[in-house]
Design an enzyme around this catalytic site. Structure first.
Site, short mmCIF file in Angstrom:
data_model
loop_
_atom_site.label_atom_id
_atom_site.label_comp_id
_atom_site.label_asym_id
_atom_site.label_seq_id
_atom_site.Cartn_x
_atom_site.Cartn_y
_atom_site.Cartn_z
N VAL A 22 2.39 -0.88 -4.55
CA VAL A 22 1.51 -1.52 -3.59
C VAL A 22 1.40 -0.62 -2.36
O VAL A 22 2.41 -0.09 -1.88
CB VAL A 22 2.04 -2.91 -3.17
CG1 VAL A 22 1.07 -3.57 -2.18
CG2 VAL A 22 2.23 -3.81 -4.40
N VAL A 81 6.46 1.57 -2.83
CA VAL A 81 5.55 1.56 -1.69
C VAL A 81 4.67 2.80 -1.73
O VAL A 81 5.18 3.93 -1.73
CB VAL A 81 6.33 1.51 -0.36
CG1 VAL A 81 5.36 1.51 0.82
CG2 VAL A 81 7.23 0.27 -0.31
N LYS A 82 3.37 2.59 -1.76
CA LYS A 82 2.41 3.70 -1.73
C LYS A 82 1.99 3.98 -0.29
O LYS A 82 1.66 3.05 0.45
CB LYS A 82 1.18 3.36 -2.57
CG LYS A 82 1.43 3.29 -4.06
CD LYS A 82 0.16 2.95 -4.82
CE LYS A 82 -0.86 4.07 -4.78
NZ LYS A 82 -2.06 3.75 -5.60
N ILE A 83 2.01 5.25 0.07
CA ILE A 83 1.68 5.66 1.43
C ILE A 83 0.80 6.91 1.37
O ILE A 83 1.18 7.89 0.71
CB ILE A 83 2.95 5.97 2.24
CG1 ILE A 83 3.88 4.76 2.26
CG2 ILE A 83 2.60 6.39 3.66
CD1 ILE A 83 5.17 4.98 3.04
N VAL A 98 0.51 0.48 1.60
CA VAL A 98 0.47 -0.03 2.97
C VAL A 98 -0.96 0.06 3.51
O VAL A 98 -1.78 0.84 3.02
CB VAL A 98 1.44 0.74 3.88
CG1 VAL A 98 2.89 0.56 3.43
CG2 VAL A 98 1.08 2.22 3.94
#
Length: 229
Positions: A68, A96-98, A70
């Site tokens: 997912v 966490v995808k950034i 941010v």
């Protein structure tokens, strides 16, 4: 006693937030994860408020991880949002995808230090993949199709990135996205990429082969003709 050969170290992921499409593929042991982003959520008619239920549903479909992204651009805001995302699942199951911006790299480095798996996404340049490895990211995600749309030699860039990661011996995987055909998948696998994420429609092209189905039909017909039955 000889040791058993190692299994292929490869992650096949589905790139979608459309539960109807995902359910045509899941659950299946080949699928390691589902990757999402705000654009995929919008296409599926979902809002950010729908993310907790989406994550719960996908984990219930027995994927190992859900990724997912941010939705903030400042490092501290990314970290606060990431804390809420990580709380949605058992440790290690929410990635966490950034975006691989200056601020994103700083946020991802802190999350990796805490033991949170991170994907640096929107990776276009070889040095971004190197930085992802330096900072302990689980994945670096380049977009093959978008590179090609921009007139770039996407396969050459991805080959360069993969060579850097292989040479570094870092655990960071290239997670190649924006794959639009079975051949594109095979091309990046041949380059040594250790993860791909594909739209659900491509899953059928990779696992459902008509010659295999035809052979199965012959076997079944012959089994029915067996006089011993």
């Amino acid at each position: 006693m000889a040791s058993s050969p190692a299994l292929p170290d490869f992650h096949l992921c589905l790139d979608s937030a459309d539960l109807d499409a995902l359910r045509t593929c899941l659950p299946h042991p080949l699928v390691h994860a589902v990757t999402t982003n705000p654009t995929l959520l919008r296409r599926a008619g979902l809002r950010q408020a729908d993310v907790p239920r989406l994550v719960e549903t996908l984990l219930g479909l027995r994927v190992r991880q859900v990724q997912v992204q941010v939705t903030h651009v400042q490092t501290e805001e990314m970290l606060r949002e990431a804390e809420g995302l990580v709380a949605l699942a058992d440790p290690g199951r929410l990635v966490v995808k950034i975006p691989a911006t200056r601020e994103g790299l700083a946020a991802g480095a802190e999350l990796a230090r805490r033991g949170v798996p991170v994907t640096f996404t929107a990776v276009w340049e070889p040095e971004q993949a190197l930085f992802a490895a330096m900072l302990g990211a689980a994945y670096a995600a380049p977009y093959l199709g978008r590179m090609q749309d921009a007139g770039l030699d996407g396969l050459a860039r991805i080959a360069h990135m993969q060579a850097q990661l292989t040479g570094s011996a870092a655990p960071t995987r290239l997670l190649v996205a924006s794959l639009r055909s079975r051949q594109a998948c095979l091309d990046v696998i041949a380059l040594g990429a250790r993860a791909i994420t594909i739209p659900p429609a491509l899953f059928a092209e990779l696992v459902d082969h008509e010659p295999t189905r035809a052979a199965e039909r012959v076997f079944l017909a012959d089994a029915q003709d067996d006089p011993a039955r």
